[in-house]
Scaffold this motif. Structure first.
Motif, mmCIF file in Angstrom:
data_model
loop_
_atom_site.group_PDB
_atom_site.id
_atom_site.type_symbol
_atom_site.label_atom_id
_atom_site.label_comp_id
_atom_site.label_asym_id
_atom_site.label_seq_id
_atom_site.Cartn_x
_atom_site.Cartn_y
_atom_site.Cartn_z
ATOM 1 N N ALA A 1 0.828 -1.210 0.000
ATOM 2 C CA ALA A 1 0.000 0.000 0.000
ATOM 3 C C ALA A 1 0.859 1.256 0.000
ATOM 4 N N LEU A 2 1.968 1.242 0.734
ATOM 5 C CA LEU A 2 2.863 2.400 0.746
ATOM 6 C C LEU A 2 3.489 2.627 -0.621
ATOM 7 N N VAL A 3 3.853 1.536 -1.302
ATOM 8 C CA VAL A 3 4.414 1.656 -2.654
ATOM 9 C C VAL A 3 3.384 2.235 -3.618
ATOM 10 N N LEU A 4 2.155 1.739 -3.557
ATOM 11 C CA LEU A 4 1.111 2.230 -4.453
ATOM 12 C C LEU A 4 0.779 3.698 -4.189
ATOM 13 N N CYS A 5 0.708 4.079 -2.934
ATOM 14 C CA CYS A 5 0.401 5.477 -2.615
ATOM 15 C C CYS A 5 1.535 6.409 -3.040
ATOM 16 N N THR A 6 2.778 5.968 -2.872
ATOM 17 C CA THR A 6 3.907 6.786 -3.318
ATOM 18 C C THR A 6 3.922 6.917 -4.833
ATOM 19 N N ALA A 7 3.667 5.800 -5.521
ATOM 20 C CA ALA A 7 3.576 5.865 -6.983
ATOM 21 C C ALA A 7 2.405 6.735 -7.431
ATOM 22 N N HIS A 8 1.321 6.705 -6.687
ATOM 23 C CA HIS A 8 0.167 7.552 -6.989
ATOM 24 C C HIS A 8 0.545 9.038 -6.924
ATOM 25 N N ALA A 9 1.313 9.415 -5.917
ATOM 26 C CA ALA A 9 1.735 10.814 -5.787
ATOM 27 C C ALA A 9 2.727 11.198 -6.877
ATOM 28 N N LEU A 10 3.654 10.306 -7.216
ATOM 29 C CA LEU A 10 4.653 10.622 -8.238
ATOM 30 C C LEU A 10 4.034 10.704 -9.632
ATOM 31 N N VAL A 11 3.110 9.805 -9.935
ATOM 32 C CA VAL A 11 2.456 9.848 -11.244
ATOM 33 C C VAL A 11 1.560 11.069 -11.358
ATOM 34 N N TYR A 12 0.993 11.502 -10.240
ATOM 35 C CA TYR A 12 0.206 12.734 -10.260
ATOM 36 C C TYR A 12 1.072 13.928 -10.689
ATOM 37 N N TRP B 1 3.872 13.684 -12.483
ATOM 38 C CA TRP B 1 4.292 13.380 -13.858
ATOM 39 C C TRP B 1 5.552 14.156 -14.197
ATOM 40 N N ARG B 2 5.460 15.180 -15.032
ATOM 41 C CA ARG B 2 6.636 15.955 -15.444
ATOM 42 C C ARG B 2 6.730 17.311 -14.757
ATOM 43 N N LYS B 3 5.887 17.519 -13.770
ATOM 44 C CA LYS B 3 5.888 18.824 -13.113
ATOM 45 C C LYS B 3 7.149 19.075 -12.305
ATOM 46 N N TRP B 4 7.839 18.024 -11.898
ATOM 47 C CA TRP B 4 8.996 18.219 -11.041
ATOM 48 C C TRP B 4 10.204 18.781 -11.803
ATOM 49 N N HIS C 1 6.286 25.480 -12.006
ATOM 50 C CA HIS C 1 5.595 24.903 -10.858
ATOM 51 C C HIS C 1 6.320 25.179 -9.539
ATOM 52 N N TYR C 2 7.495 25.787 -9.605
ATOM 53 C CA TYR C 2 8.234 26.136 -8.389
ATOM 54 C C TYR C 2 7.874 27.576 -8.014
ATOM 55 N N VAL C 3 6.743 27.724 -7.329
ATOM 56 C CA VAL C 3 6.225 29.035 -6.970
ATOM 57 C C VAL C 3 6.986 29.557 -5.753
ATOM 58 N N TRP C 4 7.472 30.802 -5.854
ATOM 59 C CA TRP C 4 8.254 31.411 -4.777
ATOM 60 C C TRP C 4 9.410 30.489 -4.343
ATOM 61 N N TYR C 5 10.000 29.855 -5.309
ATOM 62 C CA TYR C 5 11.147 28.967 -5.087
ATOM 63 C C TYR C 5 10.820 27.802 -4.150
ATOM 64 N N THR C 6 9.574 27.407 -4.139
ATOM 65 C CA THR C 6 9.142 26.265 -3.320
ATOM 66 C C THR C 6 8.739 25.112 -4.234
ATOM 67 N N PRO C 7 9.112 23.893 -3.899
ATOM 68 C CA PRO C 7 8.756 22.747 -4.753
ATOM 69 C C PRO C 7 7.275 22.428 -4.650
ATOM 70 N N PRO C 8 6.727 21.746 -5.631
ATOM 71 C CA PRO C 8 5.313 21.329 -5.550
ATOM 72 C C PRO C 8 5.071 20.415 -4.360
ATOM 73 N N ILE D 1 6.088 16.599 -4.352
ATOM 74 C CA ILE D 1 7.497 16.250 -4.136
ATOM 75 C C ILE D 1 7.785 16.107 -2.641
ATOM 76 N N LEU D 2 7.353 17.069 -1.850
ATOM 77 C CA LEU D 2 7.562 16.986 -0.406
ATOM 78 C C LEU D 2 6.780 15.830 0.210
ATOM 79 N N ALA D 3 5.587 15.554 -0.328
ATOM 80 C CA ALA D 3 4.794 14.445 0.213
ATOM 81 C C ALA D 3 5.433 13.101 -0.065
ATOM 82 N N SER D 4 6.233 12.993 -1.111
ATOM 83 C CA SER D 4 6.841 11.715 -1.482
ATOM 84 C C SER D 4 8.198 11.483 -0.827
ATOM 85 N N LEU D 5 8.757 12.488 -0.159
ATOM 86 C CA LEU D 5 10.100 12.340 0.407
ATOM 87 C C LEU D 5 10.145 11.301 1.517
#
Length: 386
Positions: free
Chosen positions: A306-317, A319-322, A327-334, A337-341
């Protein structure tokens, strides 16, 4: 025949009146007796209530009964009221509460869900931090930079980014203490050494963290299903259609976005399904029906899946935004990215521990093997590994 019927009716009517008169007299006498007993019982209960309050000041543990044991009539009256609900108006509410709860129980000293205090506080802190971060990027930045009011995003869009971020962080915190305990056992070379107090407390609240993660993930799914119901989404859909007409574009199909949406929604559904199985297996009625090996396999294997699937779910969401600078508003990452760390770190440490050299040594330690030179200051306890 009619004469006989009339005589029969007249006889029945006269007999019924006599019976009604007799019953009314009996009921009158009974009501008078009940009123007298009610007055006596109230006087007795009030006297005993005052005595209880006097004794409670000196010794609050040993509380005497509110009803005199020597009064047989009063005891019979209370028992009759307990058996027959229609007689309960004779009892005062204070005496009824004493019969509902034992005299040795003090309701004020009983804590409310003591095992959930720390997990709920941790969840509240994580939700507050993630909400502030998302609010700053999605609402505050457009308002300051472009003078655009996007405060309508707070109830649905901002919350729907806060919920999955907090849920996946709590799920990672469920399996992180087990990895720390495994690393500690590898370092010490034994399983007969007690863990630090903070680690033991962390491991004891993993069930609560997992259930909270499932709850937030379920809320995230419900919020996502409500996207097309929003009025703002309908307005945006009309604007997109108008822009497509203005650009003379017949087909707005984007294969890249279609594949991204299909994959990350599928991964989210499967991850939520596994979290539901884990939540069901943690119920006492279900866990008691499983042996230790089955319960461990479900909580370990399905949990990491479940942890693998949820992490993949966040990364695929993402996609290429990273890799896109816009997408780096005020020099902050989306936020994805922080949720997947943290989940990615947990999965990386688990992959390292699954290496044959480390996995074999850890298996020997958990079967009772000890290092020839264990570290000093080790306390021998009966605690076992996870």
């Amino acid at each position: 025949m009619n004469v006989l019927q009339a005589a029969l009716y007249r006889w029945c009517y006269s007999g019924g009146l006599k019976r009604l008169q007799t019953q009314s007299v009996i009921l009158g006498e009974v009501s008078e007796m009940m009123e007298e007993r009610q007055a006596d019982s109230q006087n007795t209960v009030v006297e005993d209530q005052d005595t209880w309050h006097e004794l409670a000041i000196t010794d609050p543990v040993d509380k005497p009964h509110l009803v005199h044991k020597e009064s047989e009539d009063q005891e019979a009256l209370l028992l009759n009221g307990a058996k027959h609900p229609e007689h309960r108006p004779l009892l005062v509410s204070f005496a009824l509460e004493e019969f509902e709860f034992p005299s040795s129980v003090c309701l004020e000293e009983m804590p409310l869900f003591p095992q959930w205090h720390l997990p709920l506080k941790l969840m509240a802190i994580l939700m507050a931090l993630t909400f502030l971060y998302t609010f700053t990027r999605d609402v505050l930045q457009p308002f300051v930079s472009q003078s655009r009011s996007d405060f309508y995003k707070i109830p649905i869009l901002v919350m729907n980014k806060t919920l999955p971020w907090t849920a996946i962080s709590l799920l990672a915190l469920v399996y992180l203490p087990g990895l720390l305990a495994a690393l500690l056992q590898l370092h010490r070379g034994t399983k007969y050494s007690s863990f630090p107090g903070w680690l033991e407390r962390w491991m004891s609240m993993r069930k609560q963290l997992g259930l909270l993660a499932f709850f937030l993930a379920a809320l995230h799914a419900i919020y996502s299903l409500c996207y097309p119901m929003r009025r703002s989404y309908r307005y945006k859909l009309l604007n997109w259609a108008y822009q497509q007409v203005q650009q003379n574009q017949e087909d707005s199909w984007v294969a890249d976005d279609v594949w991204r949406m299909e994959i990350y929604v599928s991964l989210g559904i499967m991850g939520l399904g596994l979290l539901a199985l884990l939540a069901i297996s943690s119920l006492p009625s279900i866990s008691d029906a499983l042996n230790w090996r089955e319960f461990t396999w479900m909580q370990r294997s399905l949990g990491y899946a479940a942890l693998v699937l949820c992490t993949a779910h966040a990364l695929v969401y993402g996609w290429r935004k990273w890799v896109e600078p816009k997408h780096y508003v005020w020099y902050t990452p989306p936020s994805f990215i922080l949720a997947s760390l943290l989940p990615a770190t947990v999965l990386l440490v688990k992959a390292v521990l699954l290496l044959p050299c480390l996995d074999r040594r850890l298996g020997q330690i958990r079967r009772g093997w000890e290092s020839p030179r264990p570290p000093r200051g080790r306390g021998v306890t009966e605690k076992d590994s996870l």
